[in-house]
Design a protein around this motif. Structure first.
Motif, mmCIF file in Angstrom:
data_model
loop_
_atom_site.group_PDB
_atom_site.id
_atom_site.type_symbol
_atom_site.label_atom_id
_atom_site.label_comp_id
_atom_site.label_asym_id
_atom_site.label_seq_id
_atom_site.Cartn_x
_atom_site.Cartn_y
_atom_site.Cartn_z
ATOM 1 N N PRO A 1 14.401 -16.672 56.478
ATOM 2 C CA PRO A 1 13.889 -18.047 56.565
ATOM 3 C C PRO A 1 14.565 -18.987 55.586
ATOM 4 C CG PRO A 1 12.083 -16.497 56.597
ATOM 5 C CD PRO A 1 13.327 -15.700 56.341
ATOM 6 N N ARG A 2 14.813 -18.529 54.365
ATOM 7 C CA ARG A 2 15.452 -19.405 53.399
ATOM 8 C C ARG A 2 16.942 -19.145 53.410
ATOM 9 N NH1 ARG A 2 12.365 -18.826 47.826
ATOM 10 N NH2 ARG A 2 12.906 -16.667 48.222
ATOM 11 N N ILE A 3 17.729 -20.200 53.416
ATOM 12 C CA ILE A 3 19.169 -20.062 53.548
ATOM 13 C C ILE A 3 19.743 -19.357 52.330
ATOM 14 C CG2 ILE A 3 20.029 -22.212 52.510
ATOM 15 C CD1 ILE A 3 20.998 -20.737 55.880
ATOM 16 N N ARG A 4 19.104 -19.536 51.191
ATOM 17 C CA ARG A 4 19.604 -18.879 49.991
ATOM 18 C C ARG A 4 19.520 -17.363 50.149
ATOM 19 N NH1 ARG A 4 17.138 -17.616 44.743
ATOM 20 N NH2 ARG A 4 18.918 -17.047 43.463
ATOM 21 N N ASP A 5 18.438 -16.894 50.773
ATOM 22 C CA ASP A 5 18.302 -15.457 50.999
ATOM 23 C C ASP A 5 19.358 -14.957 51.970
ATOM 24 O OD1 ASP A 5 16.159 -15.462 49.317
ATOM 25 O OD2 ASP A 5 14.720 -15.857 50.916
ATOM 26 N N LYS B 1 25.984 -24.432 56.632
ATOM 27 C CA LYS B 1 26.414 -24.551 58.027
ATOM 28 C C LYS B 1 27.789 -25.198 58.136
ATOM 29 C CE LYS B 1 22.174 -24.489 60.616
ATOM 30 N NZ LYS B 1 21.261 -25.290 61.413
ATOM 31 N N ARG C 1 21.096 -25.704 53.193
ATOM 32 C CA ARG C 1 21.222 -25.229 54.550
ATOM 33 C C ARG C 1 22.385 -25.931 55.256
ATOM 34 N NH1 ARG C 1 17.479 -22.482 56.874
ATOM 35 N NH2 ARG C 1 17.654 -22.050 59.079
ATOM 36 N N ARG D 1 24.368 -35.974 55.533
ATOM 37 C CA ARG D 1 25.513 -35.265 56.095
ATOM 38 C C ARG D 1 26.827 -35.667 55.449
ATOM 39 N NH1 ARG D 1 25.494 -33.383 61.484
ATOM 40 N NH2 ARG D 1 23.507 -32.372 61.675
ATOM 41 N N ALA E 1 20.617 -17.836 61.060
ATOM 42 C CA ALA E 1 20.108 -17.454 59.751
ATOM 43 C C ALA E 1 19.482 -16.075 59.857
ATOM 44 C CB ALA E 1 19.095 -18.477 59.275
ATOM 45 N N SER F 1 25.127 -28.091 73.714
ATOM 46 C CA SER F 1 25.767 -28.715 72.555
ATOM 47 C C SER F 1 26.798 -27.776 71.945
ATOM 48 C CB SER F 1 24.710 -29.102 71.521
ATOM 49 O OG SER F 1 24.032 -27.952 71.095
ATOM 50 N N GLY G 1 17.861 -26.786 47.149
ATOM 51 C CA GLY G 1 16.901 -27.404 48.062
ATOM 52 C C GLY G 1 17.381 -27.380 49.498
ATOM 53 N N PRO G 2 16.762 -28.230 50.338
ATOM 54 C CA PRO G 2 17.065 -28.167 51.764
ATOM 55 C C PRO G 2 18.517 -28.518 52.083
ATOM 56 C CG PRO G 2 15.556 -29.971 51.274
ATOM 57 C CD PRO G 2 15.762 -29.233 50.006
#
Lengths: 482, 465
Positions: A174-178, A161, A157, A66, A171, A389, A153-154
């Protein structure tokens, strides 16, 4: 902290900025502004050099967590603003580095506040860069970064955010790039559409493009002194009103409408409230303008109200009328809109309608808990339960946003402008709106502020664009020393 | 000759695939992680909001909160259009329900993981048909296989269970005086329902025909029904490869599965069990085994029971801590082979540093099996021999198959293809030349790479039906 990993990503992000600076260079070349071509080329080379040095120092090794992500996103915006300021200096448009940084940050953060006293004297290339930087910053440079680089990579994401922290940053894929690609495709489609409409309404390609850039990013820079009023065309104004409205709504709604044919936009609570605020505020302002005899012509009053209300609500900041000369009620209403902003997931700034919805619902819950302390109350928005939250984060956001705004206004008032100027200048920069009222009204500019004031406002713009949290983390001692 | 159906060819996948994982536990998390890192579109369904949040934060996947057994949740996760639905949550019942609903909605394939479920595996076909499951995995059975392979000390395929364990494969080392070296395969009399299916010679793998003779130093892969495979093994290895004695510490459900297998292998076994009633019960279940009531983490007890003399020590208690402790003690006593079962296997390097070389986790095994299933283009129960030089395939005989109703002698399979075993209803046998194959038989085939196309011609259809 894994500084080298953060430096690596920052370096790549800066290379993206360097590449972006080649676009206004092409524009300058088209208009045969050879000095500007050289200025952009040198700026791009400087940016590329910084990028390469950062990548050399950095290494894509070890896990990026982070802290590194925050540094990449916040640092990315800071670096983009600084490197984006160089063309203003090199083309001679703004010789003072602080002025150049203010203009550049105002561009990338889609604020639209300007220190240029006369705009049309400047070259076409540099004015194109002003609008183009807003277009890049509108959808987000990190979102673009994520969309263009498949090998993030991961970590992508998390970066995403941080830049799109709105309470409904769901999202789409499924993939953040998409997801990032889908958002950019929608953005590009809207850009093409608005440019086309504006050209059909009689604008040339240059005016159409630059205004489209600053409409869809809700930025508000115009290469004309008189902003959109310069065209004197109600059709152009209506087109821009429609696209400002579209840019202020959640982009993922468009994806849903596209995907699930016949999906009803009005089923979305936030969109409904956004539309109601727009319609209600316009009605009140029109009524006030006509009653106070500010306008004689009803149609003009309606059009100007529509334009000013949506321009402030979406934090664009275009002007077709000097609303600083409007009666007190209309001005007060516009000041209130400074703090609303568009929908979460749009290109608009400020606090966002979604946060208003969640904040109001949670405040009402507290009221109900006074007389029935044992009831278990959950907050729902559009039929989905809002996790506690998120409610907490919204409450924290309110406090940070408003106190930052108040502190900013306090600091600006030190320099001596009137209260309205100080208060709205602070609100207009943290909300990424652009013009305020008083001495920073729609016909004025920010040039008269001192360097310290400008530096503060640059900071406010960055804070506002990243919705406080990611940028504010840099100011915590515990962020640097875990 | 039937025309090859493209769908049965299971061609290599192009582009990202849609996968849905239900349950973000150890297995689910790692599946989602690797698949998403490979660029696939992964959706994870998780009922626990905290776990969902964790996934959301750490992985580039789409998450859906809720119970995966609900159609609405499955729909939201896109299970209706996924390539593979993996039900790997900790609840067996929820896994079955979710797989059934997902299959009904349109999921191309489903995988279900069950935990302690000997019964389920025994009635595998029923469950598979009932719930539309393409691959049913029992973590317990995987664990048992893993343990037995380790005990037998072979490096590649040591024991492999096919057709729900009715058929077993064993790899044995051939000594100079083994009958397989003196005689041609054709002249060798093996017990009924057993067969030599492959010979390993250095790096080479031979699918033998009747004229072949093994050389000293070769390894032979033999196949047989559960009851005779041990007999065949003893005949070929002349009883030399006896397994030394085994100590099982903690004998719960997994332990009993292992004990059952060891009992069939006629191995000397000592069981240490902490729970007195359970120890008593074990003593009556396994009259040939020595059952000790006591704590396997007690060094004095281990010394007193002469654990040091055993060849293998396996810790299978329910607690990771107990297992590791017991294994460290066994190591201290110089037991040559020490095996530890650990549920959380993330820090394998740490175990190595402790000197425990053979630590395994049932969940990691399930994960590997599912990965293998995906990588093998969704062929269940494929055993790959010598890095893919040969395959073991299970095929259900379709009516359209040219092999249906034909005797083996008439079919005259090419060199490099062996019909190893036939499962017909409850009966399992190794076919001889005169045996005819019938529609709906499940055949177990041994094929060299080059002959895989022949298999597609002779046995068209999916690998499983």
């Amino acid at each position: 902290m894994n500084l080298r990993s953060a430096a690596h990503f920052l370096g790549r992000l800066v290379l993206l900025v360097a590449a972006a600076e080649l676009v206004p260079m092409a524009c300058s070349a088209f208009y045969q502004e050879w000095l500007a071509v050289r200025a952009f080329l040198v700026s791009a080379l400087i940016a590329a050099l910084v990028g390469v040095v950062l990548m050399r120092f950095g290494r894509q090794r070890g896990e990026a967590y982070r802290r590194e992500g925050i540094l990449v996103v916040a640092g990315g915006w800071i670096l983009a603003s600084i490197l984006g300021a160089i063309p203003y200096i090199l083309t001679g448009a703004l010789l003072n580095p602080m002025d150049a940084l203010f203009e550049s940050a105002s561009g990338f953060t889609t604020t639209g506040a300007s220190v240029m006293t006369v705009i049309e004297v400047h070259g076409r290339g540099i004015l194109f860069w002003r609008s183009f930087s807003q277009w890049l910053g509108g959808m987000g440079i990190v979102v673009l970064f994520v969309a263009l680089l498949p090998e993030l990579g991961p970590g992508a994401r998390f970066l995403y955010k941080l830049e799109v922290p709105g309470p409904s940053a769901e999202a789409l894929q499924p993939r953040i790039r998409d997801t990032a690609l889908v958002l950019w495709k929608i953005y590009l489609a809207l850009t093409a559409l608005e440019t086309l409409f504006l050209m059909l309404a009689g604008l040339d390609l240059y005016d159409a493009l630059t205004h489209t850039f600053s409409t869809l990013s809700t930025g508000g820079f115009s290469p004309r002194n008189a902003s959109v009023a310069a065209f004197g065309s109600p059709v152009v104004e209506i087109i821009i009103i429609v696209f400002m409205f579209l840019a202020g709504a959640n982009f993922s709604l468009y994806f849903r409408v596209w995907q699930l044919k016949g999906w009803n936009l009005l089923r979305d609570t936030e969109f409904r409230l956004y539309t109601s605020i727009f319609a209600g505020a316009t009605a009140f302002v029109t009524w006030n303008l006509l009653r106070s005899d500010t306008y004689e012509h009803v149609g003009r009053a309606i059009l100007d109200s529509l334009f000013q209300v949506i321009s402030i609500l979406t934090t664009t900041g275009f002007a077709t009328a000097d609303f600083d000369a409007w009666p007190a009620f209309s001005r007060m209403l516009l000041i209130a809109l400074f703090f609303v902003g568009g929908c979460a997931g749009s290109t608009a700034g400020s606090m966002k309608v979604m946060r208003m919805v969640i904040g109001l619902k949670s405040a009402l819950r507290e009221v109900r808990l006074i007389f029935s302390p044992n009831s278990v109350l959950r907050i729902f928005v559009s039929g989905n339960r809002v996790p506690d939250s998120v409610v907490r984060s919204v409450a924290g956001f309110f406090i940070l946003y408003l106190s930052t705004w108040a502190l900013g206004a306090l600091f600006l008032s030190l320099g001596g402008p009137d209260i309205i100027t100080a208060a709205t200048a602070s609100a207009a920069t943290i909300g990424n709106i652009g013009p305020g009222l008083g001495a920073v009204g729609p016909t004025q500019n920010f040039a008269f502020f001192g360097a310290a004031d400008k530096a503060l406002m640059v900071l406010l713009m960055w804070l506002g664009r990243l919705e406080i949290y990611a940028m504010a983390a840099l100011f915590l001692r515990s962020y640097w020393k875990p | 000759m039937p025309v090859l159906d493209d769908a049965t060819m299971n061609t290599a996948h192009t582009g990202p695939q849609k996968y849905v994982v239900m349950g973000a536990g150890e297995v689910g998390f790692h599946l989602a992680r690797t698949l998403s890192l490979e660029g696939h579109l992964v959706t994870v369904i998780e009922i626990n909001p905290l776990k969902q949040e964790r996934i959301d934060e750490e992985l580039d996947v789409f998450t859906v909160g809720g119970n995966g057994a609900h159609p609405a949740v499955l729909k939201a996760a896109g299970a209706d259009s996924c390539e593979l639905f993996m039900a790997v949550s900790s609840s067996d019942e929820a896994n079955f329900t979710a797989a059934a609903v997902a299959k009904h909605m349109g999921a191309a394939r489903t995988v279900v993981r069950v935990g302690v479920a000997q019964e389920v595996i025994a009635d595998r076909r029923l469950y598979e048909a009932l719930f539309g499951v393409d691959l049913l995995l029992s973590t317990e059975l995987l664990t048992t296989t893993r343990i037995l392979n380790s005990i037998r000390g072979h490096n590649t395929v040591a024991v492999e269970y096919l057709a729900e364990g009715k058929v077993q494969l064993r790899k044995i080392h051939l000594h100079e005086d083994s009958p397989l070296i003196k005689h041609r395969l054709r002249d060798l009399t093996l017990p009924k329902d057993s067969l030599v299916v492959a010979l390993y010679r250095g790096d080479e793998l031979i699918i033998p025909s009747g004229d072949d003779i093994a050389l000293p130093g070769d390894d032979a892969l033999i196949l047989g029904t559960r009851d005779v495979v041990g007999q065949a093994e003893r005949l070929l290895s002349l009883g030399r490869e006896r397994i030394g004695s085994v100590v099982i510490a903690g004998c719960g459900s997994t332990g009993r599965t292992v004990a059952d297998a060891l009992e069939r292998l006629k191995v000397k076994v000592k069981i240490i069990e902490k729970d007195r009633p359970r120890a008593k019960k074990l003593a009556s279940t396994y009259p040939d085994f020595e059952v000790v009531h006591g704590d396997a983490t007690d060094l004095q007890l281990l010394k007193a029971e002469r654990v040091a003399g055993a060849q293998t020590f396996v810790a299978l208690t329910g607690e990771d801590e107990g297992n590791l402790m017991a294994c460290l003690l066994a190591q201290e006593l110089d037991v040559p082979q020490v095996l530890a079962l650990v549920q959380r296997a993330e820090s394998s390097k740490l175990w190595e540093r402790l000197g425990l070389l053979d630590v395994f986790s049932p969940r990691a095994l399930a994960y590997e099996k599912i990965r293998e299933y995906i990588e093998n283009d969704y062929s269940a129960n494929i055993v790959s021999l010598q890095r893919g030089a040969a395959l073991v395939l299970e095929r259900r005989l379709a009516a359209a198959s040219p092999a249906a109703g034909v005797s083996l002698a008439e079919m005259n399979p090419p060199r490099g293809l062996i019909v190893g075993a036939v499962v017909r209803g409850e009966r399992v046998f190794v076919p001889r030349g005169s045996d005819r194959l019938e529609v709906d038989d499940l055949v177990i085939l041994f094929v060299r790479e080059e002959e895989v196309d022949t298999v597609r011609l002779l046995f068209p259809g999916r690998d499983r039906t």
